[in-house]
Write an enzyme that holds these catalytic residues in place. Structure first.
Site, short mmCIF file in Angstrom:
data_model
loop_
_atom_site.label_atom_id
_atom_site.label_comp_id
_atom_site.label_asym_id
_atom_site.label_seq_id
_atom_site.Cartn_x
_atom_site.Cartn_y
_atom_site.Cartn_z
CB CYS A 98 -0.92 -0.01 1.22
SG CYS A 98 -2.01 1.44 1.34
CB CYS A 195 -7.22 -0.58 6.24
SG CYS A 195 -6.59 -0.81 4.56
#
Length: 357
Positions: A98, A195
Protein backbone atom coordinates in the site's frame (compact mmCIF):
# COMPACT_ATOMS: atom_id res chain seq x y z
CA UNK A 1 5.60 28.39 1.77
CA UNK A 2 4.99 25.31 -0.38
CA UNK A 3 1.64 23.58 -0.58
CA UNK A 4 1.38 20.09 0.88
CA UNK A 5 -1.22 17.34 0.59
CA UNK A 6 -1.28 15.50 3.92
CA UNK A 7 -2.48 11.89 4.11
CA UNK A 8 -4.77 11.88 7.15
CA UNK A 9 -5.80 8.43 8.37
CA UNK A 10 -7.68 9.78 11.38
CA UNK A 11 -4.97 8.66 13.80
CA UNK A 12 -2.89 10.83 16.08
CA UNK A 13 0.32 10.65 14.02
CA UNK A 14 -1.05 11.96 10.72
CA UNK A 15 -3.27 14.47 12.56
CA UNK A 16 -0.26 15.96 14.35
CA UNK A 17 1.76 15.91 11.11
CA UNK A 18 -0.90 18.02 9.38
CA UNK A 19 -1.26 20.44 12.28
CA UNK A 20 2.48 20.96 12.65
CA UNK A 21 2.84 21.77 8.95
CA UNK A 22 -0.10 24.17 9.12
CA UNK A 23 1.47 25.85 12.16
CA UNK A 24 4.77 26.18 10.29
CA UNK A 25 3.04 28.08 7.49
CA UNK A 26 2.64 25.41 4.82
CA UNK A 27 -0.45 25.59 2.65
CA UNK A 28 -2.04 22.40 3.94
CA UNK A 29 -4.80 20.34 2.38
CA UNK A 30 -5.82 17.36 4.50
CA UNK A 31 -6.77 14.30 2.50
CA UNK A 32 -8.34 11.14 3.83
CA UNK A 33 -7.81 8.22 1.47
CA UNK A 34 -10.95 6.13 1.07
CA UNK A 35 -9.55 2.72 0.19
CA UNK A 36 -12.34 0.26 0.94
CA UNK A 37 -16.11 0.50 1.27
CA UNK A 38 -17.63 -1.75 3.93
CA UNK A 39 -21.03 -0.11 4.48
CA UNK A 40 -20.36 1.61 7.78
CA UNK A 41 -18.29 -1.17 9.33
CA UNK A 42 -15.43 0.06 11.52
CA UNK A 43 -12.10 -1.17 10.17
CA UNK A 44 -8.95 0.54 11.32
CA UNK A 45 -7.73 3.58 9.42
CA UNK A 46 -10.42 3.44 6.72
CA UNK A 47 -13.65 3.20 8.72
CA UNK A 48 -16.31 5.87 9.35
CA UNK A 49 -14.85 7.03 12.68
CA UNK A 50 -11.42 7.45 11.06
CA UNK A 51 -12.92 9.72 8.41
CA UNK A 52 -14.74 11.75 11.07
CA UNK A 53 -11.61 12.12 13.20
CA UNK A 54 -9.57 13.32 10.23
CA UNK A 55 -12.23 15.84 9.23
CA UNK A 56 -12.55 17.09 12.81
CA UNK A 57 -8.80 17.64 13.07
CA UNK A 58 -8.86 19.75 9.91
CA UNK A 59 -11.82 21.76 11.24
CA UNK A 60 -10.09 22.45 14.57
CA UNK A 61 -6.80 23.43 12.92
CA UNK A 62 -8.50 25.48 10.22
CA UNK A 63 -7.22 24.00 6.97
CA UNK A 64 -9.26 22.52 4.09
CA UNK A 65 -10.04 18.83 3.91
CA UNK A 66 -11.05 16.30 1.27
CA UNK A 67 -11.89 12.64 0.97
CA UNK A 68 -9.90 11.07 -1.84
CA UNK A 69 -11.43 7.90 -3.25
CA UNK A 70 -8.59 5.56 -4.21
CA UNK A 71 -10.59 2.37 -3.78
CA UNK A 72 -10.22 1.29 -7.42
CA UNK A 73 -6.45 1.68 -7.35
CA UNK A 74 -6.32 -0.09 -3.97
CA UNK A 75 -8.35 -3.01 -5.31
CA UNK A 76 -6.24 -3.36 -8.44
CA UNK A 77 -2.90 -3.27 -6.62
CA UNK A 78 -2.98 -4.08 -2.91
CA UNK A 79 -5.97 -6.43 -2.81
CA UNK A 80 -5.02 -8.15 -6.06
CA UNK A 81 -1.46 -8.68 -4.79
CA UNK A 82 -2.72 -9.92 -1.41
CA UNK A 83 -4.80 -12.63 -3.07
CA UNK A 84 -2.11 -13.48 -5.63
CA UNK A 85 0.53 -13.94 -2.93
CA UNK A 86 -1.73 -16.27 -0.96
CA UNK A 87 -2.48 -18.21 -4.15
CA UNK A 88 1.28 -18.74 -4.54
CA UNK A 89 1.75 -19.93 -0.95
CA UNK A 90 3.42 -16.75 0.27
CA UNK A 91 2.53 -14.52 3.22
CA UNK A 92 1.81 -11.07 1.74
CA UNK A 93 2.85 -7.73 3.21
CA UNK A 94 -0.11 -5.52 2.20
CA UNK A 95 0.98 -2.50 4.24
CA UNK A 96 4.29 -2.25 2.39
CA UNK A 97 2.46 -2.76 -0.91
CA UNK A 98 0.00 0.00 0.00
CA UNK A 99 2.81 2.42 0.80
CA UNK A 100 4.46 1.81 -2.55
CA UNK A 101 1.37 1.73 -4.77
CA UNK A 102 -1.05 4.01 -2.95
CA UNK A 103 0.41 6.38 -0.34
CA UNK A 104 3.48 7.23 -2.41
CA UNK A 105 2.04 6.24 -5.78
CA UNK A 106 -1.60 7.12 -6.40
CA UNK A 107 -1.51 9.76 -3.66
CA UNK A 108 1.44 11.51 -5.28
CA UNK A 109 -0.49 11.50 -8.56
CA UNK A 110 -3.39 13.11 -6.69
CA UNK A 111 -1.01 15.85 -5.54
CA UNK A 112 0.05 16.37 -9.16
CA UNK A 113 -3.60 16.68 -10.23
CA UNK A 114 -4.13 19.37 -7.60
CA UNK A 115 -0.88 21.16 -8.40
CA UNK A 116 0.36 20.56 -4.86
CA UNK A 117 4.10 20.80 -4.25
CA UNK A 118 4.57 18.09 -1.61
CA UNK A 119 2.91 15.23 0.23
CA UNK A 120 3.22 14.38 3.90
CA UNK A 121 2.38 11.42 6.12
CA UNK A 122 2.55 10.52 9.80
CA UNK A 123 5.21 7.85 9.36
CA UNK A 124 7.99 7.65 11.94
CA UNK A 125 10.89 8.02 9.52
CA UNK A 126 13.28 10.83 8.56
CA UNK A 127 14.33 11.99 5.11
CA UNK A 128 17.53 14.00 4.64
CA UNK A 129 19.56 15.15 1.67
CA UNK A 130 23.27 14.33 1.77
CA UNK A 131 26.09 16.50 0.45
CA UNK A 132 26.14 14.93 -3.05
CA UNK A 133 22.44 15.78 -3.26
CA UNK A 134 20.88 12.33 -2.85
CA UNK A 135 17.92 11.78 -0.58
CA UNK A 136 18.41 9.28 2.25
CA UNK A 137 15.74 7.60 4.36
CA UNK A 138 16.57 7.18 8.04
CA UNK A 139 14.84 5.33 10.81
CA UNK A 140 12.49 7.35 13.01
CA UNK A 141 13.97 8.95 16.12
CA UNK A 142 11.58 6.77 18.17
CA UNK A 143 13.08 3.35 17.46
CA UNK A 144 10.09 1.66 19.08
CA UNK A 145 7.78 3.26 16.49
CA UNK A 146 10.15 3.32 13.51
CA UNK A 147 8.31 2.50 10.27
CA UNK A 148 11.17 2.48 7.78
CA UNK A 149 10.71 -1.27 7.22
CA UNK A 150 7.36 -0.52 5.55
CA UNK A 151 8.85 2.21 3.32
CA UNK A 152 11.79 0.36 1.78
CA UNK A 153 10.40 0.85 -1.74
CA UNK A 154 10.72 4.64 -1.69
CA UNK A 155 13.25 6.20 -4.03
CA UNK A 156 14.56 9.63 -4.98
CA UNK A 157 11.38 10.80 -6.72
CA UNK A 158 9.17 10.00 -3.73
CA UNK A 159 11.54 11.32 -1.06
CA UNK A 160 12.12 14.58 -2.91
CA UNK A 161 8.38 15.26 -2.68
CA UNK A 162 7.69 13.94 0.84
CA UNK A 163 7.64 15.32 4.37
CA UNK A 164 7.58 13.27 7.59
CA UNK A 165 6.82 15.79 10.36
CA UNK A 166 6.72 13.32 13.27
CA UNK A 167 9.87 11.45 12.29
CA UNK A 168 11.99 13.37 14.79
CA UNK A 169 9.49 12.84 17.62
CA UNK A 170 8.86 10.08 20.11
CA UNK A 171 5.28 8.91 20.47
CA UNK A 172 4.71 10.53 23.86
CA UNK A 173 5.69 13.90 22.37
CA UNK A 174 3.32 13.36 19.45
CA UNK A 175 0.43 12.78 21.84
CA UNK A 176 1.43 15.83 23.90
CA UNK A 177 1.39 17.98 20.75
CA UNK A 178 -2.05 16.60 19.87
CA UNK A 179 -3.26 17.70 23.30
CA UNK A 180 -1.75 21.14 22.75
CA UNK A 181 -3.70 21.46 19.51
CA UNK A 182 -6.84 20.27 21.30
CA UNK A 183 -7.30 17.26 19.04
CA UNK A 184 -9.79 14.56 20.09
CA UNK A 185 -7.41 11.87 18.76
CA UNK A 186 -4.69 12.69 21.32
CA UNK A 187 -5.35 9.47 23.26
CA UNK A 188 -6.65 7.37 20.36
CA UNK A 189 -5.03 3.89 20.27
CA UNK A 190 -2.86 2.96 17.31
CA UNK A 191 -4.60 0.88 14.65
CA UNK A 192 -3.14 -2.60 14.28
CA UNK A 193 -5.70 -4.06 11.88
CA UNK A 194 -5.69 -4.75 8.16
CA UNK A 195 -7.76 -1.86 6.88
CA UNK A 196 -9.59 -4.01 4.32
CA UNK A 197 -10.38 -6.94 6.64
CA UNK A 198 -13.04 -6.26 9.31
CA UNK A 199 -11.71 -7.10 12.78
CA UNK A 200 -8.37 -7.90 11.14
CA UNK A 201 -9.65 -11.29 9.99
CA UNK A 202 -7.38 -11.93 6.98
CA UNK A 203 -8.53 -15.52 6.61
CA UNK A 204 -12.17 -14.49 6.62
CA UNK A 205 -11.44 -11.89 3.98
CA UNK A 206 -9.84 -14.48 1.69
CA UNK A 207 -12.79 -16.84 2.18
CA UNK A 208 -15.17 -14.04 1.19
CA UNK A 209 -13.23 -12.55 -1.69
CA UNK A 210 -11.23 -15.44 -3.18
CA UNK A 211 -13.30 -18.60 -2.90
CA UNK A 212 -11.00 -20.36 -5.40
CA UNK A 213 -8.40 -20.47 -2.64
CA UNK A 214 -10.79 -22.30 -0.30
CA UNK A 215 -10.08 -25.96 -1.08
CA UNK A 216 -11.29 -28.75 1.15
CA UNK A 217 -9.08 -31.77 1.71
CA UNK A 218 -5.80 -29.96 2.08
CA UNK A 219 -3.22 -31.88 4.10
CA UNK A 220 -0.99 -30.94 7.01
CA UNK A 221 1.91 -33.40 6.89
CA UNK A 222 5.13 -34.06 8.75
CA UNK A 223 8.53 -34.20 7.09
CA UNK A 224 7.99 -37.88 6.25
CA UNK A 225 4.74 -37.08 4.44
CA UNK A 226 2.51 -38.55 7.15
CA UNK A 227 -0.88 -36.80 7.19
CA UNK A 228 -1.53 -35.18 10.57
CA UNK A 229 -4.62 -33.07 9.81
CA UNK A 230 -6.68 -31.52 7.05
CA UNK A 231 -7.32 -27.89 6.15
CA UNK A 232 -9.37 -25.89 3.67
CA UNK A 233 -6.67 -23.66 2.18
CA UNK A 234 -2.99 -22.86 2.55
CA UNK A 235 -3.83 -19.15 2.91
CA UNK A 236 -4.53 -19.81 6.61
CA UNK A 237 -0.87 -20.64 7.30
CA UNK A 238 2.45 -18.84 7.42
CA UNK A 239 6.00 -20.10 7.87
CA UNK A 240 6.88 -20.28 11.56
CA UNK A 241 3.27 -20.60 12.71
CA UNK A 242 2.70 -22.83 15.74
CA UNK A 243 -0.87 -22.23 16.88
CA UNK A 244 -4.02 -23.23 15.07
CA UNK A 245 -2.48 -26.11 13.13
CA UNK A 246 -5.04 -28.66 14.27
CA UNK A 247 -2.42 -31.32 15.02
CA UNK A 248 -1.45 -33.17 18.20
CA UNK A 249 2.01 -34.74 18.07
CA UNK A 250 3.06 -34.64 21.71
CA UNK A 251 5.70 -31.99 21.00
CA UNK A 252 5.52 -28.52 19.43
CA UNK A 253 5.57 -28.35 15.64
CA UNK A 254 5.76 -25.35 13.34
CA UNK A 255 4.87 -24.58 9.74
CA UNK A 256 8.05 -25.17 7.75
CA UNK A 257 6.80 -25.14 4.13
CA UNK A 258 3.66 -24.12 2.27
CA UNK A 259 2.89 -25.72 -1.08
CA UNK A 260 -0.12 -23.95 -2.52
CA UNK A 261 -0.14 -25.93 -5.78
CA UNK A 262 -0.68 -29.23 -3.94
CA UNK A 263 -2.66 -27.66 -1.07
CA UNK A 264 -0.17 -29.13 1.39
CA UNK A 265 1.44 -27.67 4.53
CA UNK A 266 4.58 -29.26 5.97
CA UNK A 267 5.17 -29.00 9.72
CA UNK A 268 8.12 -30.04 11.83
CA UNK A 269 10.29 -29.25 14.85
CA UNK A 270 11.56 -25.76 15.51
CA UNK A 271 15.04 -26.44 14.19
CA UNK A 272 13.54 -27.00 10.75
CA UNK A 273 12.81 -23.26 10.61
CA UNK A 274 16.47 -22.28 10.87
CA UNK A 275 17.81 -20.91 7.59
CA UNK A 276 21.21 -19.72 6.45
CA UNK A 277 19.93 -17.13 4.00
CA UNK A 278 17.30 -16.05 1.51
CA UNK A 279 16.70 -14.82 -2.01
CA UNK A 280 14.50 -11.79 -2.63
CA UNK A 281 13.03 -10.12 -5.71
CA UNK A 282 11.22 -6.81 -6.35
CA UNK A 283 14.31 -5.17 -4.87
CA UNK A 284 14.50 -1.39 -4.86
CA UNK A 285 17.24 0.92 -3.61
CA UNK A 286 16.57 4.26 -1.96
CA UNK A 287 19.54 5.99 -3.58
CA UNK A 288 19.72 3.96 -6.79
CA UNK A 289 21.72 0.96 -5.62
CA UNK A 290 24.84 -0.04 -3.65
CA UNK A 291 28.21 1.52 -4.38
CA UNK A 292 29.17 -1.45 -6.55
CA UNK A 293 27.60 -4.67 -7.71
CA UNK A 294 29.61 -6.95 -5.44
CA UNK A 295 28.63 -8.44 -2.07
CA UNK A 296 28.60 -6.07 0.90
CA UNK A 297 28.09 -6.23 4.66
CA UNK A 298 24.87 -4.81 6.08
CA UNK A 299 22.22 -5.22 8.71
CA UNK A 300 18.95 -6.76 7.51
CA UNK A 301 15.51 -7.17 9.02
CA UNK A 302 13.14 -9.95 7.94
CA UNK A 303 10.06 -8.95 9.92
CA UNK A 304 8.59 -5.61 10.93
CA UNK A 305 9.12 -5.97 14.69
CA UNK A 306 12.15 -8.22 14.38
CA UNK A 307 15.78 -7.52 15.19
CA UNK A 308 18.52 -6.37 12.86
CA UNK A 309 20.73 -9.23 11.71
CA UNK A 310 24.27 -9.01 10.33
CA UNK A 311 24.44 -10.40 6.80
CA UNK A 312 26.24 -10.37 3.48
CA UNK A 313 24.05 -8.98 0.70
CA UNK A 314 24.81 -9.96 -2.90
CA UNK A 315 22.97 -8.00 -5.59
CA UNK A 316 21.85 -10.12 -8.54
CA UNK A 317 20.24 -9.57 -11.91
CA UNK A 318 16.65 -8.47 -12.48
CA UNK A 319 16.20 -6.66 -9.16
CA UNK A 320 17.11 -9.63 -6.98
CA UNK A 321 19.45 -10.13 -4.04
CA UNK A 322 20.84 -13.04 -2.07
CA UNK A 323 21.21 -12.51 1.67
CA UNK A 324 23.40 -14.79 3.78
CA UNK A 325 22.98 -14.31 7.52
CA UNK A 326 26.03 -14.19 9.76
CA UNK A 327 24.01 -16.30 12.21
CA UNK A 328 21.12 -18.54 11.03
CA UNK A 329 17.61 -17.14 11.40
CA UNK A 330 14.23 -18.75 12.04
CA UNK A 331 10.84 -18.24 10.40
CA UNK A 332 11.94 -16.59 7.17
CA UNK A 333 8.53 -16.22 5.52
CA UNK A 334 8.29 -15.97 1.71
CA UNK A 335 6.20 -12.96 0.73
CA UNK A 336 7.40 -10.80 3.61
CA UNK A 337 9.97 -8.04 3.20
CA UNK A 338 13.70 -8.13 3.78
CA UNK A 339 15.02 -4.64 4.43
CA UNK A 340 18.67 -3.56 4.35
CA UNK A 341 20.27 -0.99 6.66
CA UNK A 342 23.57 0.77 7.16
CA UNK A 343 23.09 1.70 10.83
CA UNK A 344 20.14 4.17 10.78
CA UNK A 345 20.16 4.57 7.00
CA UNK A 346 17.79 2.42 4.99
CA UNK A 347 19.46 1.20 1.81
CA UNK A 348 16.59 -0.71 0.22
CA UNK A 349 14.67 -3.95 0.37
CA UNK A 350 12.59 -6.50 -1.47
CA UNK A 351 10.18 -9.43 -1.26
CA UNK A 352 11.44 -12.72 0.17
CA UNK A 353 11.05 -15.45 -2.47
CA UNK A 354 12.56 -18.38 -0.57
CA UNK A 355 14.96 -19.23 2.22
CA UNK A 356 17.78 -21.74 2.07
CA UNK A 357 19.63 -23.89 4.60
Amino acid sequence: MPSVLVAMSGGVDSSVAACLLHEQGYEVLGSHMSLVHLDGVEHGCCGPSARRDAAETARIAGFPFEICDLSVQFEETVIADFISEHASGRTPNPCARCNGEIKFGAFLRRADELGTDLVATGHYVRAIRDEPGSWQLLRGADRAKDQSYMLHMLGQRELSRSLFPVGELVKTDTRAIAERFGLPVATKPDSQELCFAPAGDAGGFVRTRADALVREGGEVVDTDGRVLAEHDGTFAFTVGQRRGLGVATGSPVYVAEIHAATNRVVVGPRELLTKRGLVADRVSWVAGGPADNGPFEAEVRIRYRGNDVSAVVSPGADSTIEVEFRSPQRSVAPGQSVVIYDRDRLLGGGRIVYAFR
